[in-house]
Design a protein around this motif. Structure first.
Motif, PDB file in Angstrom:
ATOM      1  N   TRP A 367       0.964  -1.698  -0.107  1.00 35.25           N
ATOM      2  CA  TRP A 367      -0.018  -0.055   0.509  1.00 35.25           C
ATOM      3  C   TRP A 367       0.855   1.253  -0.021  1.00 35.25           C
ATOM      4  O   TRP A 367       0.844   2.669   0.059  1.00 35.25           O
ATOM      5  N   ALA A 391      -4.783   0.953   1.022  1.00 38.34           N
ATOM      6  CA  ALA A 391      -5.040   0.685   1.842  1.00 38.34           C
ATOM      7  C   ALA A 391      -4.648  -0.560   2.951  1.00 38.34           C
ATOM      8  O   ALA A 391      -4.207  -1.873   2.552  1.00 38.34           O
ATOM      9  N   ARG A 412      -9.851   8.070   4.679  1.00 37.16           N
ATOM     10  CA  ARG A 412     -10.779   6.771   5.022  1.00 37.16           C
ATOM     11  C   ARG A 412     -10.779   6.037   6.643  1.00 37.16           C
ATOM     12  O   ARG A 412      -9.673   5.658   6.042  1.00 37.16           O
ATOM     13  N   ARG A 437      -8.757   0.349  10.342  1.00 38.28           N
ATOM     14  CA  ARG A 437      -7.962   0.151   8.791  1.00 38.28           C
ATOM     15  C   ARG A 437      -7.556   1.450   8.285  1.00 38.28           C
ATOM     16  O   ARG A 437      -8.827   2.690   8.728  1.00 38.28           O
ATOM     17  N   GLU A 439      -7.489   3.635   4.749  1.00 39.55           N
ATOM     18  CA  GLU A 439      -7.092   3.220   3.208  1.00 39.55           C
ATOM     19  C   GLU A 439      -7.374   5.131   2.352  1.00 39.55           C
ATOM     20  O   GLU A 439      -7.778   6.194   3.541  1.00 39.55           O
ATOM     21  N   ASN A 440      -6.880   5.316   1.249  1.00 38.91           N
ATOM     22  CA  ASN A 440      -6.717   6.326   1.090  1.00 38.91           C
ATOM     23  C   ASN A 440      -7.469   6.416  -0.323  1.00 38.91           C
ATOM     24  O   ASN A 440      -7.079   5.672  -1.552  1.00 38.91           O
ATOM     25  N   PRO A 441      -8.781   7.184  -1.027  1.00 41.31           N
ATOM     26  CA  PRO A 441      -9.935   6.876  -1.631  1.00 41.31           C
ATOM     27  C   PRO A 441      -9.029   8.040  -2.711  1.00 41.31           C
ATOM     28  O   PRO A 441     -10.162   7.287  -3.802  1.00 41.31           O
ATOM     29  N   ASP A 467      -8.025  -7.912   4.210  1.00 42.85           N
ATOM     30  CA  ASP A 467      -6.326  -7.759   3.357  1.00 42.85           C
ATOM     31  C   ASP A 467      -6.708  -7.960   2.249  1.00 42.85           C
ATOM     32  O   ASP A 467      -6.575  -8.954   1.438  1.00 42.85           O
TER      33      ASP A 467
END
Length: 472
Positions: A367, A391, A412, A437, A439-441, A467
């Motif tokens: 990621w 993510a 996120r 978790r 995440e990069n949206p 994952d």
């Protein structure tokens, strides 16, 4: 113009370019002689007219690094084969050939290391195309570099006769191991020897015949590893049990030194395998100085000064024939004549249990990557970079809590089922034991600072629940 499939080998982990090259992040993925990494430069050189999409053979721990660097160039590979363990180049080349044989046994394949410097891509492509008739005629063609000095750090190819007019091809009658200085000088004067570049051109069917003749014990194991390979997120994972039965041996020893259908194609342009820091100095020096990063020299000559940290200045005064490489966690200082001995330093560090021997300061993940900025009793501060669309796994920790502060991009964050969007200058607290978790949206990387607190801060304190990269 014949179409050639490049087979790029990028699973090795050299030690002579320590502290930049380490087992967790070897030299082929670093920009040692230009803006792109050596692997990316190899891809670019083997892309375009006359080349099919590449087959890449790499190690499990490098698979996402390789794909990310290919993606940055807009290159889609034909296949990425994952070696379960390092078995040297013999099994790696055989696996690629067996994979290609499934679709086209007559295909031409060019085996190329991923860590060489060849600045004149056009001349190199011409040299490869000139060798095609010999390869299509059943020859195994090795590429030799016209030597410009008595080099003791390379193996040599012995020509069996003069070059054929117009073909640029000569019989190859022998391989010479790295010579001592006297032998290297004699070979240079004789003019019948070329440096062994580790580059080979042949048809798939011809190399498979060569393996069957000269390395039959390898064929069964690698064939089973290919037949039982498993597709995984765009990778082709070779079957580990069969793969581990293959002997660990180079293609030179397994096949080339026994074959009788060998030819050599000389390449007269600049080339280097960047095998040590002295080679890096030769490729990057300007008026005797090779400076990289915030590096400065006063009254220095024939010296390499390199800093891999924008906040870490390296200054040389009155140095002659010195190599100095500064990393955030390690510094190398050596006389240029001892560049080949850097591997001894790595062996010493390993014997002392020093993590710097193998582990790169930046820990690369599928990621993105992270690095530790400071660590103390019951706390650690990291910088974390998450690629667009990346993510982290859904996870929890037994021994630490975390505080995330976003400094770039939009993240996120999921924490115990609650989902929040965080932008620059916003933060979130992840309690010990919470399922979470990141995440990069978005379309740009997310950069955040992570402050960890707890009784144990090791990377193995992770329980993964989900994952997207299918890691255990």
């Amino acid at each position: 113009m014949s179409t050639i499939t490049p087979v790029i080998l990028c699973g090795g982990a050299g030690t002579r370019l320590w502290p930049l090259s380490r087992q967790s992040y070897p030299k082929q993925f670093s920009p040692l002689a230009g803006a792109d990494s050596l692997f990316q430069a190899s891809l670019t050189r083997l892309t375009g007219d006359g080349f099919a999409a590449p087959v890449v053979v790499t190690a499990d721990q490098f698979r996402f690094i390789a794909v990310q660097q290919m993606h940055a160039l807009g290159i889609t590979p034909q296949a990425v084969l994952i070696e379960p363990t390092g078995r040297d180049t013999g099994p790696a080349v055989l696996a690629a050939a067996l994979h290609l044989a499934q679709s086209d046994p007559d295909a031409l394949m060019l085996v190329a290391p991923s860590d060489h410097v060849i600045p004149d891509a056009a001349l190199f492509a011409q040299t490869v195309q000139a060798a095609v008739p010999a390869a299509q005629g059943g020859q195994i063609v090795a590429f030799g570099i016209t030597p410009d000095r008595a080099e003791t750090g390379y193996g040599y190819l012995e020509l069996g006769g003069p070059l054929q007019d117009g073909a640029g091809i000569a019989p190859l009658i022998g391989f010479v191991e790295k010579p001592d200085a006297a032998r290297a000088a004699a070979m240079l004067a004789e003019g019948r020897y070329l440096w062994n570049a580790g580059l080979f051109l042949f048809t798939v069917k011809d190399i498979l015949v060569a393996y069957a003749l000269h390395a039959p014990d390898m064929v069964e194991a690698v064939q089973t590893a290919v037949d039982d390979a498993r597709h995984d997120l765009g990778f082709l994972r070779l079957a580990p049990d069969a793969w581990d039965r293959a002997p660990a041996i180079s293609i030179d020893y397994a096949v080339m030194e026994q074959a009788d259908n060998l030819s050599v194609a000389p390449y007269a342009g600049r080339w280097s395998d960047l095998g040590d820091w002295a080679a890096v100095w030769r490729e990057t020096e300007n008026d005797g100085l090779a400076l990289s990063g915030p590096a400065y020299a006063i009254d220095c000559a024939d010296t390499l000064l390199r800093s891999e940290n924008d906040g870490q200045v390296i200054m040389g005064i009155g140095l002659q024939d010195i190599i100095a490489v500064a990393m955030p966690d390690a510094v190398l200082i050596a006389h240029k004549s001892r560049a080949q001995d850097v591997k001894q330093a790595v062996a010493l560090l390993k014997a002392q249990g020093a993590g710097q021997a193998d582990t790169f300061p930046k820990d690369h993940r599928p990621w993105g990557w992270f690095e530790s900025l400071t660590i103390g009793d019951r706390f650690q501060v990291k910088r974390i970079v998450v690629h667009a669309g990346g993510a982290l796994s859904l996870q929890s920790h037994h021994h630490r809590a975390e505080h995330w502060i976003v400094v770039q991009g939009t993240a996120r964050v999921t924490c115990d089922g609650n989902v929040t969007l965080l932008t620059e200058n916003e933060s979130v607290y992840i309690p010990l034991g919470a399922t979470h978790r990141l995440e990069n949206p978005g379309k740009v990387p997310v950069v955040l600072i992570e402050a960890q607190t707890g009784s144990y801060l090791g990377e193995d304190d992770i329980i993964r629940y989900e994952d997207i990269y299918a890691r255990d």
